[in-house]
Design a protein around this motif. Structure first.
Motif, PDB file in Angstrom:
ATOM      1  N   MET A  84      -3.023   3.619   2.378  1.00 11.97           N
ATOM      2  CA  MET A  84      -3.038   3.162   3.765  1.00 11.97           C
ATOM      3  C   MET A  84      -4.076   3.922   4.577  1.00 11.97           C
ATOM      4  N   GLN A  85      -4.174   5.226   4.337  1.00  7.51           N
ATOM      5  CA  GLN A  85      -5.176   6.033   5.023  1.00  7.51           C
ATOM      6  C   GLN A  85      -6.593   5.540   4.683  1.00  7.51           C
ATOM      7  N   GLY A  86      -6.828   5.295   3.387  1.00  6.47           N
ATOM      8  CA  GLY A  86      -8.148   4.827   2.962  1.00  6.47           C
ATOM      9  C   GLY A  86      -8.496   3.470   3.534  1.00  6.47           C
ATOM     10  N   ILE A  87      -7.510   2.575   3.590  1.00  5.74           N
ATOM     11  CA  ILE A  87      -7.737   1.228   4.129  1.00  5.74           C
ATOM     12  C   ILE A  87      -8.080   1.294   5.608  1.00  5.74           C
ATOM     13  N   ALA A 135       0.821  -1.216   0.000  1.00  4.57           N
ATOM     14  CA  ALA A 135       0.000   0.000   0.000  1.00  4.57           C
ATOM     15  C   ALA A 135       0.850   1.260   0.000  1.00  4.57           C
ATOM     16  N   THR A 136       0.428   2.257  -0.774  1.00  9.78           N
ATOM     17  CA  THR A 136       1.048   3.573  -0.722  1.00  9.78           C
ATOM     18  C   THR A 136       0.517   4.295   0.519  1.00  9.78           C
ATOM     19  N   PRO A 137       1.169   5.360   0.986  1.00 12.57           N
ATOM     20  CA  PRO A 137       0.654   6.105   2.150  1.00 12.57           C
ATOM     21  C   PRO A 137      -0.790   6.585   1.983  1.00 12.57           C
ATOM     22  N   MET A 192      -6.767   0.429  -2.301  1.00 12.50           N
ATOM     23  CA  MET A 192      -6.061  -0.475  -3.200  1.00 12.50           C
ATOM     24  C   MET A 192      -7.069  -1.207  -4.077  1.00 12.50           C
ATOM     25  N   GLU A 193      -6.795  -1.216  -5.380  1.00  7.33           N
ATOM     26  CA  GLU A 193      -7.689  -1.906  -6.312  1.00  7.33           C
ATOM     27  C   GLU A 193      -7.341  -3.391  -6.402  1.00  7.33           C
TER      28      GLU A 193
END
Length: 211
Positions: free
Chosen positions: A87-90, A82-84, A134-135
């Motif tokens: 990561m926030q969205g997750i 995951a990108t930063p 993440m898709e």
């Protein structure tokens, strides 16, 4: 680049030293929570009330998850992909599952199909808040091989969730319109109706879903 060690040269006591800048998985989760304090204070407040744990071997789906007691779990391999911003969205995605008490509201419904419907309802909230998810990602199977995982797609512009699932009896096509206007229970009901119309057994769908 992701997956490669990143180093920077620093001067300490007159000596040049290489410092590894790559964050560990648990540090990436912590950073995501900290970043939310600036970008999404409401979600940051939710996330800071949760206890974060690493999934133990054989536990979870190889992604992230929450339980009814307010614990958040993460898989190292998933977090490292995951990108930063993702990561926030997750983290927000998982916090919403807990805040909306999704685990308590399943009742006699199919648990995995319920989770699918809940993901649709949660993902549209995350996307409409301007965050990323993440898709696709890679998951290590029990056989040691890497498999591709994918999130439930939602389009915040059209307010539609549309996806397909390969089944033994043929492909299942799901489309939910006006997603943000519906609780997950209504989304679940539409999914079940579309399965029946396409002559797909909810039992078969439930058995093919992960988790």
């Amino acid at each position: 680049a992701r997956g490669r060690s990143r180093e920077a040269d620093v001067i300490v006591g007159g000596l040049k030293m290489a410092v590894n800048l790559e964050l560990k998985p648990e540090e990436k989760v912590t950073r995501g929570i900290c970043d939310l304090q600036k970008s999404q204070p409401f979600f940051a407040h939710l996330s800071m009330s949760m206890k974060v744990h690493r999934y133990q071997p054989g536990q979870g789906m190889g992604t992230m998850g929450v339980d009814a007691k307010g614990n958040m779990f993460f898989d190292d391999n998933f977090v490292n992909q995951a990108t930063p911003p993702q990561m926030q969205g997750i983290i927000c995605h998982e916090c919403l599952h807990a805040a909306l008490q999704h685990m308590h509201r399943v009742g006699s419904r199919y648990p995995k199909i319920s989770n699918l419907a809940q993901d649709v309802a949660v993902n549209i909230m995350v996307k409409k808040s301007g965050m990323e998810l993440m898709e696709k990602w890679k998951i290590k199977g029990e056989d040691g091989k890497m498999y591709e995982g994918a999130g439930v797609p939602v389009d915040p512009n059209t307010d539609i969730s549309q996806f397909s699932m390969p089944m033994q009896t043929g492909k299942l096509e799901i489309r939910i319109d006006n997603v943000s206007d519906k609780p997950w229970e209504a989304i679940y009901g539409e999914m079940i109706d579309q399965m029946h119309k396409q002559k797909k057994s909810p039992d078969e769908v439930e058995s093919q879903l992960g988790g």
